[in-house]
Enzyme design. Structure first.
Site, PDB file in Angstrom:
ATOM      1  N   LYS A 205       0.918  -1.382   0.049  1.00  0.00           N
ATOM      2  CA  LYS A 205       0.321  -0.055   0.231  1.00  0.00           C
ATOM      3  C   LYS A 205       1.047   1.568   0.010  1.00  0.00           C
ATOM      4  O   LYS A 205       1.510   0.938   1.011  1.00  0.00           O
ATOM      5  CB  LYS A 205      -1.241   0.025   1.166  1.00  0.00           C
TER       6      LYS A 205
HETATM    7  C1  5RP Z   1      -1.476   5.130   6.883  1.00  0.00           C
HETATM    8  C2  5RP Z   1      -2.294   3.698   6.964  1.00  0.00           C
HETATM    9  C3  5RP Z   1      -3.978   4.454   8.171  1.00  0.00           C
HETATM   10  O1  5RP Z   1      -4.002   3.425   9.322  1.00  0.00           O
HETATM   11  C4  5RP Z   1      -5.340   4.317   7.798  1.00  0.00           C
HETATM   12  O2  5RP Z   1      -5.489   2.752   6.960  1.00  0.00           O
HETATM   13  C5  5RP Z   1      -4.661   5.413   6.612  1.00  0.00           C
HETATM   14  O3  5RP Z   1      -6.200   5.760   6.014  1.00  0.00           O
HETATM   15  P1  5RP Z   1      -6.263   6.692   5.251  1.00  0.00           P
HETATM   16  O4  5RP Z   1      -4.879   7.541   5.054  1.00  0.00           O
HETATM   17  O5  5RP Z   1      -7.167   6.371   3.663  1.00  0.00           O
HETATM   18  O6  5RP Z   1      -7.270   7.580   6.155  1.00  0.00           O
HETATM   19  O7  5RP Z   1      -2.392   2.814   6.253  1.00  0.00           O
HETATM   20  O8  5RP Z   1      -0.460   4.711   6.004  1.00  0.00           O
END
Ligand code: 5RP
Length: 297
Positions: A205
């Site tokens: 991710k």
């Molecule tokens: C940061 C993460 C967070 O925990 C979260 O999943 C972020 O989600 P968003 O930025 O879309 O609110 O993985 O890297």
């Protein structure tokens, strides 16, 4: 043996139909085991190869987050619109209905809270893989701090998670964490995504950036793009559209969904981009329709 006689004779060998090669549809995963492939089929829709992950793991570093004050109320209405639920084990156990058939991406690191300037200093493996199996996780998510003060510790933790993932057939998603002091450049993401994949992460991710198609090409496993801070809905949809057009296999989004004026509208619109080739503009029109129809009710 009682049934050794009188059985039908086996004769349907379909000699004119070649046995399927069983190539697996998820990038780089052809040589993994059956259990891991089965879990991947819960993460990436086998029809499109793509995924919409709903991230609601923010509390593990941010505490109560706007839009997630009541997890029990915030997530349930969105479940149908997404493929995967990404949360902590505490949130899943206490607030998510276990009858869900959605993929589960379990947050598996603990990191420093947002009170620290460099969150990498507090990273560790926050659960035992056996508990991830008890939670029926399809994936575990590891925050990885390439370039942070805690880089060595973070990569060690990732490697041990990959060992456990390989042992039990659980995919490991490495998340490229960008600390306050790190530049979000394409050189940085090119380095971090490739490093994490080579260390064994099964999917990555990361944030969308210019030159993203090259980052995707150089990464041997599927990339999903991160959402990031709340921006206007059209901007978030455009980012999702560009990411998918440049080869990302999905979106893992939190605040741009649950902090939207219409979380259901956003989750639905993102799904159309990810799975049905909607443009950002088409998806935005759908978002507005859903938002307006709900506000009229
Ligand atoms: C940061 C993460 C967070 O925990 C979260 O999943 C972020 O989600 P968003 O930025 O879309 O609110 O993985 O890297």
């Amino acid at each position: 043996m009682a049934d050794a006689e009188g059985n039908k004779i086996a004769k349907e060998y379909h000699l004119d139909t070649p046995v399927a090669a069983n190539g697996f549809y998820v990038k780089g995963m052809n040589h993994t085991g059956w259990g891991m492939k089965n879990r991947f089929s819960k993460l990436f829709n086998p029809k499109t190869g793509n995924t919409v992950m709903l991230a609601f793991d923010h509390g593990y570093i941010m505490g109560a987050t706007a839009g997630l004050e009541r997890l029990d109320l915030a997530i349930d209405p969105l479940v149908e619109q997404v493929d995967v639920l990404m949360g902590t084990r505490g949130a899943l156990r206490s607030c998510i209905n276990p009858i869900t058939n959605k993929g589960i991406c379990l947050r598996a690191t603990h990191d420093s809270s947002v009170l620290f300037d460099d969150m990498s200093t507090g990273v560790g493996f926050g659960l035992d893989m056996e508990d991830a199996l008890r939670m029926n996780a399809d994936c575990i998510a590891m925050q990885c701090f390439v370039g942070g003060a805690g880089e060595a510790r973070s990569l060690e933790v990732l490697c041990r998670a990959v060992d456990a993932g390989e042992k039990y057939g659980v995919p490991v998603m490495a998340v490229t964490a960008v600390g306050k002091e790190m530049a979000r450049t394409n050189q940085y993401f090119m380095l971090a995504t490739r490093m994490l994949a080579e260390l064994g992460a099964h999917t990555i991710k990361t944030y969308y950036c210019e030159g993203f198609e090259k980052i995707v090409a150089a990464c041997p496993v599927p990339i999903v793009i991160a959402g990031g801070k709340k921006v206007p809905e059209l901007d978030a949809l455009e980012m999702a559209y560009r990411g998918i057009s440049d080869g990302a296999r999905g979106v893992d989004m939190g605040r741009n969904i649950f902090q939207s004026e219409s979380p259901i509208g956003m989750a639905t619109a993102i799904g159309k981009i990810v799975h049905e080739q909607y443009t950002a503009k088409e998806a935005y029109e759908l978002f507005l329709d859903i938002k307006n129809s709900v506000s009229k009710d």
